[in-house]
Motif scaffolding. Sequence first.
Motif, PDB file in Angstrom:
ATOM      1  N   CYS A 275       6.211   4.710 -10.174  1.00  0.00           N
ATOM      2  CA  CYS A 275       6.625   5.202  -9.229  1.00  0.00           C
ATOM      3  C   CYS A 275       7.989   4.827  -9.026  1.00  0.00           C
ATOM      4  N   ALA A 277       8.547   3.926  -5.994  1.00  0.00           N
ATOM      5  CA  ALA A 277       8.878   3.266  -4.596  1.00  0.00           C
ATOM      6  C   ALA A 277       9.130   4.221  -3.108  1.00  0.00           C
ATOM      7  N   ARG A 280       5.824   5.147   1.687  1.00  0.00           N
ATOM      8  CA  ARG A 280       4.496   4.922   1.639  1.00  0.00           C
ATOM      9  C   ARG A 280       3.677   3.885   0.997  1.00  0.00           C
ATOM     10  N   CYS A 310       0.627   3.587  -3.757  1.00  0.00           N
ATOM     11  CA  CYS A 310       0.252   4.053  -2.374  1.00  0.00           C
ATOM     12  C   CYS A 310      -1.247   4.706  -3.425  1.00  0.00           C
ATOM     13  N   GLU A 317      -0.883  10.948  -9.539  1.00  0.00           N
ATOM     14  CA  GLU A 317       0.428  10.962  -9.711  1.00  0.00           C
ATOM     15  C   GLU A 317       0.285  10.640 -11.103  1.00  0.00           C
TER      16      GLU A 317
HETATM   17 FE1  SF4 Z   1       5.249   5.465  -5.194  1.00  0.00          FE
HETATM   18 FE2  SF4 Z   1       3.320   6.375  -3.114  1.00  0.00          FE
HETATM   19 FE3  SF4 Z   1       5.907   6.830  -2.802  1.00  0.00          FE
HETATM   20 FE4  SF4 Z   1       4.712   8.283  -4.940  1.00  0.00          FE
HETATM   21  S1  SF4 Z   1       4.015   8.095  -2.559  1.00  0.00           S
HETATM   22  S2  SF4 Z   1       6.913   7.431  -4.763  1.00  0.00           S
HETATM   23  S3  SF4 Z   1       2.849   6.299  -5.329  1.00  0.00           S
HETATM   24  S4  SF4 Z   1       4.831   4.905  -3.138  1.00  0.00           S
END
Ligand code: SF4
Length: 367
Positions: A275, A277, A280, A310, A317
Amino acid sequence: PAVRAQTPALATRRKSRQVMVGSVPVGGDAPVSVQSMTTTPTADVNATLQQIAELTAAGCQIVRVAVPSQDDADALPKIAAKAPIPVIADIHFQPKYVFAAIDAGCAAVRVNPGNIKKFDDKVGEIAKAASEAGVPIRIGVNAGSLDKRLLAKYGRPTAEALVESALWECSLFEEHGFRDIKISVKHHDPVVMIQAYRMLAERCDYPLHLGVTEAGPAFQGTIKSATAFGALLAEGIGDTIRVSLSAPPVEEVKVGIAILEALGLRERGLEIVSCPACGRAQVDVYTLAQEVEAGLKGFPVPLRVAVMGCVVNGPGEAREADLGVASGNGKGQIFVKGEVIKTVPESQIVETLIEEAMRIAEERGVK
Ligand code: SF4
């Protein structure tokens, strides 16, 4: 590597004739191949073979070597005999080097008959020698070295000018009944290049070698090549690719393979789905993704590993990944096919992912 000829989401592949570059088929239903070019002086046989070995290890399937002098031509028999992948001799003006390359056992020759005709018209003899040896010829038109006549006609190297030049070059061989040809029409501007290949694709059935010439340093060259090749390959145009970078040729091969993988034209090896980032994130996603990538480098089976910052969105995802981690509260939830199988401290995330990846490889019959 396992490959698919075409993915259903892409346009039907353009029908092209097939030529054989040594053992590698190019065109027709053959998978799109990746090639590169050595940067060593060809006359330095050991250095050139060493670089070809490195390129082969990186996944290069066809390699081209420049032949600007007699010393280079003299090196071709050893290089062609010892290289693990087919070798193409790149020749600009001298017919004698073309004959030398064919005699040396090179798998193909890149030469523009227009250049040969200007200096010493041996096009017919080249066609005969190449035909007898089963050696295809690549006609490579470059914006930077476009024929003066066409430059005068079009004012600059437009897509039309590149295509007219390429088809005229082909006709010089066709006059002698030779059609074992593949073509490139390279331009440094991806938009002109895309336009040129589209036009060429409509006007002939020769296999096409895609290239953005003088694409630039690694980052810019990667973007230009990925953009142009992506557009064309998605339209079903392109049979072999060469990424040109002002960087070591192994980098060209890595980029070329990654482009094919991204389009689903080649089965992916290791794919890290990480991801970007966001606010979160509870872990340093960038470092974690790099550590996982380094730990699984060269992994023997195709594997998609998700690295998520997270636990809120992470598992969801990454449901399509084989394996993954979602981090939170100093811990990592390890999941396989979207199901959490265990939770480990942050310091053990990388080793746990590697262990699980090994388990998956064993399940798939690879030790
Ligand atoms: Fe990464 Fe969680 Fe943010 Fe999605 S919500 S980009 S998984 S930190």
